[in-house]
Design a protein around this motif. Structure first.
Motif, mmCIF file in Angstrom:
data_model
loop_
_atom_site.group_PDB
_atom_site.id
_atom_site.type_symbol
_atom_site.label_atom_id
_atom_site.label_comp_id
_atom_site.label_asym_id
_atom_site.label_seq_id
_atom_site.Cartn_x
_atom_site.Cartn_y
_atom_site.Cartn_z
ATOM 1 N N GLY A 19 0.872 -0.957 -0.132
ATOM 2 C CA GLY A 19 -0.047 -0.508 -0.081
ATOM 3 C C GLY A 19 1.217 1.280 -0.052
ATOM 4 O O GLY A 19 0.446 1.967 -0.252
ATOM 5 N N ARG A 20 2.194 0.996 -0.063
ATOM 6 C CA ARG A 20 3.008 2.747 -0.436
ATOM 7 C C ARG A 20 4.487 2.314 -1.356
ATOM 8 O O ARG A 20 4.087 1.349 -1.206
ATOM 9 C CB ARG A 20 4.008 2.604 1.424
ATOM 10 C CG ARG A 20 4.208 1.418 2.037
ATOM 11 C CD ARG A 20 5.043 2.021 2.429
ATOM 12 N NE ARG A 20 5.317 0.823 2.943
ATOM 13 C CZ ARG A 20 7.244 0.287 3.717
ATOM 14 N NH1 ARG A 20 7.074 0.992 2.331
ATOM 15 N NH2 ARG A 20 7.304 -1.072 3.920
ATOM 16 N N THR A 21 5.206 3.185 -1.666
ATOM 17 C CA THR A 21 6.032 3.040 -2.745
ATOM 18 C C THR A 21 7.430 2.553 -2.043
ATOM 19 O O THR A 21 7.456 1.825 -0.694
ATOM 20 C CB THR A 21 6.568 4.302 -2.548
ATOM 21 O OG1 THR A 21 6.825 4.922 -2.717
ATOM 22 C CG2 THR A 21 5.099 5.155 -3.819
ATOM 23 N N ALA A 22 8.526 2.028 -2.642
ATOM 24 C CA ALA A 22 9.465 1.712 -2.097
ATOM 25 C C ALA A 22 9.883 2.730 -0.912
ATOM 26 O O ALA A 22 9.454 4.018 -0.518
ATOM 27 C CB ALA A 22 10.421 1.661 -2.796
ATOM 28 N N ASP A 23 10.255 1.876 -0.192
ATOM 29 C CA ASP A 23 11.063 2.595 1.223
ATOM 30 C C ASP A 23 12.277 3.579 0.876
ATOM 31 O O ASP A 23 13.415 2.708 1.196
ATOM 32 C CB ASP A 23 11.633 1.039 2.538
ATOM 33 C CG ASP A 23 11.758 1.430 4.392
ATOM 34 O OD1 ASP A 23 11.947 3.009 3.635
ATOM 35 O OD2 ASP A 23 11.252 1.440 4.694
ATOM 36 N N VAL A 24 11.831 4.848 0.806
ATOM 37 C CA VAL A 24 13.640 5.282 1.294
ATOM 38 C C VAL A 24 14.195 5.850 1.569
ATOM 39 O O VAL A 24 15.872 5.390 1.466
ATOM 40 C CB VAL A 24 12.843 6.982 -0.204
ATOM 41 C CG1 VAL A 24 13.935 7.952 0.155
ATOM 42 C CG2 VAL A 24 11.936 7.046 -0.742
ATOM 43 N N ALA A 25 14.081 5.100 3.005
ATOM 44 C CA ALA A 25 15.461 5.391 3.952
ATOM 45 C C ALA A 25 15.989 4.369 4.362
ATOM 46 O O ALA A 25 17.812 4.389 4.049
ATOM 47 C CB ALA A 25 14.309 5.171 5.532
ATOM 48 N N GLU A 26 15.570 2.755 3.538
ATOM 49 C CA GLU A 26 16.196 1.840 3.372
ATOM 50 C C GLU A 26 17.215 1.972 1.438
ATOM 51 O O GLU A 26 18.536 1.560 1.849
ATOM 52 C CB GLU A 26 15.824 0.103 3.191
ATOM 53 C CG GLU A 26 14.991 0.022 4.719
ATOM 54 C CD GLU A 26 15.873 -0.679 4.978
ATOM 55 O OE1 GLU A 26 17.252 -1.196 4.846
ATOM 56 O OE2 GLU A 26 15.181 0.618 6.311
ATOM 57 N N HIS A 27 16.465 2.653 0.994
ATOM 58 C CA HIS A 27 17.271 2.904 -0.074
ATOM 59 C C HIS A 27 18.959 3.783 0.337
ATOM 60 O O HIS A 27 19.786 3.673 -0.859
ATOM 61 C CB HIS A 27 17.014 3.656 -1.269
ATOM 62 C CG HIS A 27 15.466 2.734 -1.942
ATOM 63 N ND1 HIS A 27 14.462 2.153 -1.311
ATOM 64 C CD2 HIS A 27 16.124 1.673 -3.699
ATOM 65 C CE1 HIS A 27 14.048 0.935 -2.153
ATOM 66 N NE2 HIS A 27 14.857 0.426 -3.280
ATOM 67 N N ALA A 28 17.953 4.700 0.862
ATOM 68 C CA ALA A 28 19.379 5.883 1.488
ATOM 69 C C ALA A 28 20.520 5.389 1.818
ATOM 70 O O ALA A 28 21.864 5.417 1.867
ATOM 71 C CB ALA A 28 18.600 6.768 2.382
ATOM 72 N N ARG B 28 26.145 -4.539 1.255
ATOM 73 C CA ARG B 28 25.905 -5.376 0.885
ATOM 74 C C ARG B 28 24.565 -5.996 1.624
ATOM 75 O O ARG B 28 22.928 -5.833 0.604
ATOM 76 C CB ARG B 28 26.777 -6.525 0.675
ATOM 77 C CG ARG B 28 26.086 -7.933 0.889
ATOM 78 C CD ARG B 28 27.414 -9.224 1.247
ATOM 79 N NE ARG B 28 28.515 -9.157 -0.176
ATOM 80 C CZ ARG B 28 30.210 -8.580 0.095
ATOM 81 N NH1 ARG B 28 29.720 -8.337 1.742
ATOM 82 N NH2 ARG B 28 30.710 -8.356 -0.955
ATOM 83 N N ILE B 29 24.853 -5.944 2.356
ATOM 84 C CA ILE B 29 23.565 -5.765 3.563
ATOM 85 C C ILE B 29 22.186 -4.816 3.488
ATOM 86 O O ILE B 29 21.869 -5.234 3.409
ATOM 87 C CB ILE B 29 23.526 -5.879 5.170
ATOM 88 C CG1 ILE B 29 25.369 -7.259 5.562
ATOM 89 C CG2 ILE B 29 23.329 -5.716 6.388
ATOM 90 C CD1 ILE B 29 26.000 -6.591 6.981
ATOM 91 N N ALA B 30 22.708 -3.545 2.953
ATOM 92 C CA ALA B 30 21.794 -2.740 2.622
ATOM 93 C C ALA B 30 20.109 -3.170 1.799
ATOM 94 O O ALA B 30 19.294 -3.285 1.645
ATOM 95 C CB ALA B 30 21.769 -1.183 2.627
ATOM 96 N N MET B 31 20.980 -3.908 0.632
ATOM 97 C CA MET B 31 21.154 -3.892 -0.354
ATOM 98 C C MET B 31 20.082 -5.497 -0.827
ATOM 99 O O MET B 31 19.038 -5.229 -0.942
ATOM 100 C CB MET B 31 21.756 -3.677 -1.885
ATOM 101 C CG MET B 31 20.974 -4.137 -2.760
ATOM 102 S SD MET B 31 20.099 -2.917 -3.813
ATOM 103 C CE MET B 31 20.946 -2.402 -4.761
ATOM 104 N N ARG B 32 20.710 -6.301 0.630
ATOM 105 C CA ARG B 32 19.953 -7.760 0.173
ATOM 106 C C ARG B 32 18.691 -7.189 1.537
ATOM 107 O O ARG B 32 18.150 -7.794 1.052
ATOM 108 C CB ARG B 32 21.077 -8.865 1.517
ATOM 109 C CG ARG B 32 20.178 -9.622 1.647
ATOM 110 C CD ARG B 32 21.342 -10.964 2.372
ATOM 111 N NE ARG B 32 22.813 -10.781 1.054
ATOM 112 C CZ ARG B 32 22.429 -12.309 0.672
ATOM 113 N NH1 ARG B 32 21.136 -12.826 0.197
ATOM 114 N NH2 ARG B 32 23.349 -12.954 -0.543
ATOM 115 N N ARG B 33 18.676 -6.390 2.422
ATOM 116 C CA ARG B 33 17.662 -6.037 3.150
ATOM 117 C C ARG B 33 16.485 -5.304 1.905
ATOM 118 O O ARG B 33 15.450 -5.601 2.293
ATOM 119 C CB ARG B 33 17.801 -5.153 4.210
ATOM 120 C CG ARG B 33 16.631 -5.069 5.047
ATOM 121 C CD ARG B 33 16.657 -4.125 6.557
ATOM 122 N NE ARG B 33 18.328 -4.493 7.057
ATOM 123 C CZ ARG B 33 19.415 -3.884 7.133
ATOM 124 N NH1 ARG B 33 19.844 -2.939 6.338
ATOM 125 N NH2 ARG B 33 20.407 -4.786 7.756
#
Length: 245
Positions: free
Chosen positions: A199-208, A223-228
């Motif tokens: 019900g929402r778009t991608a998590d911008v904070a995780e992409h940051a 690696r960890i951030a992208m895998r998450r």
């Protein structure tokens, strides 16, 4: 009075031929992928030309392109036959698009994201080691577009795709980089699917976090951030799978 020079229409006719060829390619390719030729003899070039109202040369070229994509096989005395799915070139963006368009397949989305989780975290880790300033700038621009999309100032799908493609490019690995068109094509379906569930778009904070790790030259964190990010998508798909299969 002399008629117009035939050379004046060469380019328009050539362009028309290309348009007809790609139009026929798309029509037949989609028909093959959706199973319209299952348990049926594939038409001859003459029959296809007549059915679609195009020339034999246009038909021949379209069949040749579909053969190169692994959908067809043309052999002397055997004619042209539809190939099993295992022979299709799944890295061809037309084939992938037809497969994704035929019917939303949650299982296909899972398989695609299993490919992503094997590639994109490593691409992010490589980017943290080798990315140049221009590469990091493109990643940051992708993130800024995602932030703008949250405010309704950009297209969420395009912004998310721009970010992931920028990371692939920043890896400097030509094999990862060549996956950008496949990732772009499949992400359009994957993102729509997961956004509908969340019900929402991608998590911008995780992409940051991915951007920050790459900019900080921290491969492990990248690696960890992208895998998450991709792991979250796989979790959503696994939750949905039982009711969609």
């Amino acid at each position: 009075m002399a008629g117009p020079s035939p050379f004046l229409i060469d380019e328009p006719v050539s362009q028309l031929g290309r348009n007809l060829t790609y139009g026929l390619l798309d029509s037949i390719g989609r028909a093959i992928v959706t199973g319209q030729f299952d348990n049926a003899v594939f038409p001859t070039e003459a029959e296809l030309a007549k059915q679609h109202g195009v020339s034999r040369s246009v038909t021949r070229e379209a069949v040749k392109m579909l053969t190169a994509k692994g959908l067809l096989s043309a052999r002397p005395r055997q004619g042209t036959t539809v190939q099993p799915t295992s022979s299709w070139n799944l890295f061809d963006t037309d084939v992938l698009r037809w497969m994704l368009e035929r019917q939303l397949s949650v299982d296909l989305l899972r398989q695609f994201n299993e490919l992503r989780v094997a590639v994109e975290p490593e691409a992010a880790a490589l980017a943290a080691q080798v990315a140049g300033e221009d590469d990091i700038k493109r990643i940051d621009e992708g993130l800024q577009r995602m932030q703008a999309a949250e405010r309704g100032l950009d297209e969420p799908l395009d912004a998310d795709i721009a970010f992931h493609v920028a990371v692939l490019r920043a890896s400097k690995n030509p094999f990862y980089i060549q996956l950008r068109d496949v990732v772009s094509t499949a992400l359009r379906t994957s993102i729509r699917f997961t956004n509908r569930i969340k019900g929402r778009t991608a998590d911008v904070a995780e992409h940051a976090k991915v951007r920050d790790a790459i900019a900080s030259r921290d491969p492990a964190a990248a690696r960890i951030a992208m895998r998450r990010i991709i792991g979250d998508v796989l979790d959503l798909i696994e939750v949905r799978l039982p009711s969609d299969e």
